[in-house]
Design a protein around this motif. Structure first.
Motif, mmCIF file in Angstrom:
data_model
loop_
_atom_site.group_PDB
_atom_site.id
_atom_site.type_symbol
_atom_site.label_atom_id
_atom_site.label_comp_id
_atom_site.label_asym_id
_atom_site.label_seq_id
_atom_site.Cartn_x
_atom_site.Cartn_y
_atom_site.Cartn_z
ATOM 1 N N PHE B 197 -2.003 1.955 -5.137
ATOM 2 C CA PHE B 197 -0.893 1.098 -4.681
ATOM 3 C C PHE B 197 0.408 1.608 -5.291
ATOM 4 C CE2 PHE B 197 1.237 -2.613 -3.163
ATOM 5 C CZ PHE B 197 2.228 -2.829 -4.101
ATOM 6 N N PHE B 198 0.392 1.921 -6.588
ATOM 7 C CA PHE B 198 1.610 2.431 -7.256
ATOM 8 C C PHE B 198 2.097 3.693 -6.554
ATOM 9 C CE2 PHE B 198 1.753 -0.735 -10.195
ATOM 10 C CZ PHE B 198 0.917 -0.675 -11.294
ATOM 11 N N TYR B 199 1.115 4.532 -6.169
ATOM 12 C CA TYR B 199 1.480 5.818 -5.542
ATOM 13 C C TYR B 199 2.200 5.568 -4.211
ATOM 14 C CZ TYR B 199 0.945 10.130 -2.879
ATOM 15 O OH TYR B 199 1.191 11.229 -2.100
ATOM 16 N N TYR B 200 1.593 4.732 -3.360
ATOM 17 C CA TYR B 200 2.213 4.476 -2.039
ATOM 18 C C TYR B 200 3.502 3.684 -2.188
ATOM 19 C CZ TYR B 200 -1.929 6.452 0.007
ATOM 20 O OH TYR B 200 -2.922 7.323 0.360
ATOM 21 N N TYR B 201 3.586 2.843 -3.243
ATOM 22 C CA TYR B 201 4.829 2.094 -3.463
ATOM 23 C C TYR B 201 5.943 3.066 -3.844
ATOM 24 C CZ TYR B 201 7.784 -1.892 -4.626
ATOM 25 O OH TYR B 201 8.794 -2.815 -4.633
ATOM 26 N N PHE B 202 5.633 4.046 -4.718
ATOM 27 C CA PHE B 202 6.617 5.035 -5.133
ATOM 28 C C PHE B 202 7.069 5.875 -3.945
ATOM 29 C CE2 PHE B 202 8.916 7.907 -7.645
ATOM 30 C CZ PHE B 202 8.594 9.186 -7.260
ATOM 31 N N ILE B 203 6.095 6.290 -3.104
ATOM 32 C CA ILE B 203 6.432 7.099 -1.919
ATOM 33 C C ILE B 203 7.376 6.311 -1.002
ATOM 34 C CG2 ILE B 203 5.477 8.184 0.157
ATOM 35 C CD1 ILE B 203 4.769 9.734 -2.309
ATOM 36 N N SER B 204 7.037 5.024 -0.778
ATOM 37 C CA SER B 204 7.883 4.234 0.146
ATOM 38 C C SER B 204 9.265 4.032 -0.468
ATOM 39 C CB SER B 204 7.233 2.870 0.392
ATOM 40 O OG SER B 204 7.410 2.030 -0.722
ATOM 41 N N TRP B 205 9.311 3.907 -1.808
ATOM 42 C CA TRP B 205 10.614 3.723 -2.459
ATOM 43 C C TRP B 205 11.419 5.010 -2.372
ATOM 44 C CZ3 TRP B 205 12.200 6.324 -7.013
ATOM 45 C CH2 TRP B 205 13.428 5.874 -7.541
ATOM 46 N N LYS B 206 10.752 6.154 -2.586
ATOM 47 C CA LYS B 206 11.441 7.457 -2.581
ATOM 48 C C LYS B 206 11.982 7.759 -1.172
ATOM 49 C CE LYS B 206 8.989 11.207 -3.547
ATOM 50 N NZ LYS B 206 9.316 12.367 -2.683
ATOM 51 N N ASN B 207 11.155 7.477 -0.153
ATOM 52 C CA ASN B 207 11.594 7.779 1.222
ATOM 53 C C ASN B 207 12.364 6.615 1.828
ATOM 54 O OD1 ASN B 207 10.067 10.006 0.747
ATOM 55 N ND2 ASN B 207 8.250 9.227 1.801
ATOM 56 N N ASN B 208 12.558 5.570 0.986
ATOM 57 C CA ASN B 208 13.256 4.392 1.472
ATOM 58 C C ASN B 208 12.620 3.881 2.765
ATOM 59 O OD1 ASN B 208 15.034 2.367 1.368
ATOM 60 N ND2 ASN B 208 16.741 3.471 2.260
ATOM 61 N N ALA B 209 11.293 3.948 2.761
ATOM 62 C CA ALA B 209 10.538 3.544 3.983
ATOM 63 C C ALA B 209 9.777 2.255 3.694
ATOM 64 C CB ALA B 209 9.551 4.666 4.341
ATOM 65 N N LYS B 210 9.235 1.672 4.747
ATOM 66 C CA LYS B 210 8.457 0.440 4.608
ATOM 67 C C LYS B 210 7.151 0.780 3.891
ATOM 68 C CE LYS B 210 8.373 -3.946 6.390
ATOM 69 N NZ LYS B 210 8.549 -4.675 5.115
ATOM 70 N N LEU B 211 6.713 -0.094 2.996
ATOM 71 C CA LEU B 211 5.459 0.169 2.274
ATOM 72 C C LEU B 211 4.270 0.004 3.225
ATOM 73 C CD1 LEU B 211 3.732 0.633 -0.236
ATOM 74 C CD2 LEU B 211 3.967 -1.791 -0.767
ATOM 75 N N LYS B 212 3.484 1.102 3.364
ATOM 76 C CA LYS B 212 2.290 1.011 4.210
ATOM 77 C C LYS B 212 1.109 1.554 3.432
ATOM 78 C CE LYS B 212 1.403 2.122 8.508
ATOM 79 N NZ LYS B 212 0.674 0.854 8.776
ATOM 80 N N LEU B 213 0.032 0.800 3.369
ATOM 81 C CA LEU B 213 -1.166 1.312 2.700
ATOM 82 C C LEU B 213 -2.098 1.854 3.776
ATOM 83 C CD1 LEU B 213 -1.847 -1.477 0.053
ATOM 84 C CD2 LEU B 213 -0.715 0.699 -0.272
ATOM 85 N N PRO B 214 -2.638 3.057 3.603
ATOM 86 C CA PRO B 214 -3.542 3.615 4.614
ATOM 87 C C PRO B 214 -4.799 2.750 4.716
ATOM 88 C CG PRO B 214 -3.622 4.935 2.619
ATOM 89 C CD PRO B 214 -2.534 3.913 2.429
#
Lengths: 10, 215
Positions: B197-214
């Protein structure tokens, strides 16, 4: 002693 | 008390305030797992049995009261309040959390500090807290989109036990006979469960994108 027995953390 | 533990407690408190904000401000509990909230209520009720018998400090007693009442209020609101109840993702919050309760109870019967009711229930609450987030993470994966407040709630909830790990390292280094294996190992498992979750949260924050979990 009793201090150690207590769970002093949440 | 040390800065790591205080930061952990404050982060935990913030996560609860964010969840209360989401539920009361948006009058919605979509994306929130009722099962995880029920598990947390059980965690606090079984962990703070010493609330009236052992006085540690005003801070300790106050925080215990806050955690118990807030977790019960959230469960009560998600079950009772008609407006909120309607937004509950009943059909995807289907993780069978009873198995988590049973497994943790059996483990507590085997692994505890002392074989007393209070200590076995304390160990049970530690083990249960480590896995209580699973129904919530499963629900987020199934629901796909995660709204901001829900994402922040889970982020702070995961971060709090990470601060506790720093607290245990600090206490191990500074206090002579500090060993809390049950809490330490459970805390490591608990924090590890948030890793993706931390990983996908960081990715969404970095890309300024909506948080999506696969899925």
């Amino acid at each position: 002693n009793s201090e150690d027995d207590l769970h002093d953390e949440l | 008390m040390n800065i790591f533990r205080f930061a952990g407690d404050m982060t935990h408190l913030i996560s609860i305030l964010v969840l209360l904000l989401k539920i009361y401000a948006t009058k919605s509990c979509s994306g929130i797992s009722l099962k995880t909230q029920e598990l947390y209520a059980l965690v606090f009720l079984t962990r703070y049995l010493d609330l009236f018998t052992d006085f540690i400090s005003l801070y300790n007693t106050l925080m215990k009261l806050v955690f118990i009442t807030s977790s019960l209020a959230i469960v009560w609101c998600m079950r009772g309040d008609p407006a909120v109840r309607r937004t509950y993702d009943k059909e995807i919050d289907t993780f069978r959390h009873y198995f988590l309760v049973l497994g943790c109870f059996v483990l507590a019967l085997l692994l505890h500090e002392k074989f007393t009711v209070q200590e076995v229930l304390w160990a049970f609450s530690i083990y249960l807290e480590a896995v209580a987030i699973i129904p919530q993470l499963v629900l987020l994966q199934r629901s796909g989109n995660v709204d901001n407040l829900t994402g922040q709630y889970v982020l702070f909830l995961g971060a709090y036990r990470a601060f506790y790990i720093l607290n245990w390292i600090y206490r191990y280094l500074t206090e002579a006979r500090f060993t809390r294996w049950i809490a330490c190992i459970s805390g490591l498992v608990q924090t590890a469960l948030y890793a993706d979750f931390f990983y996908y949260y960081f990715i969404s924050w970095k890309n300024n994108a909506k948080l999506k979990l696969p899925a």
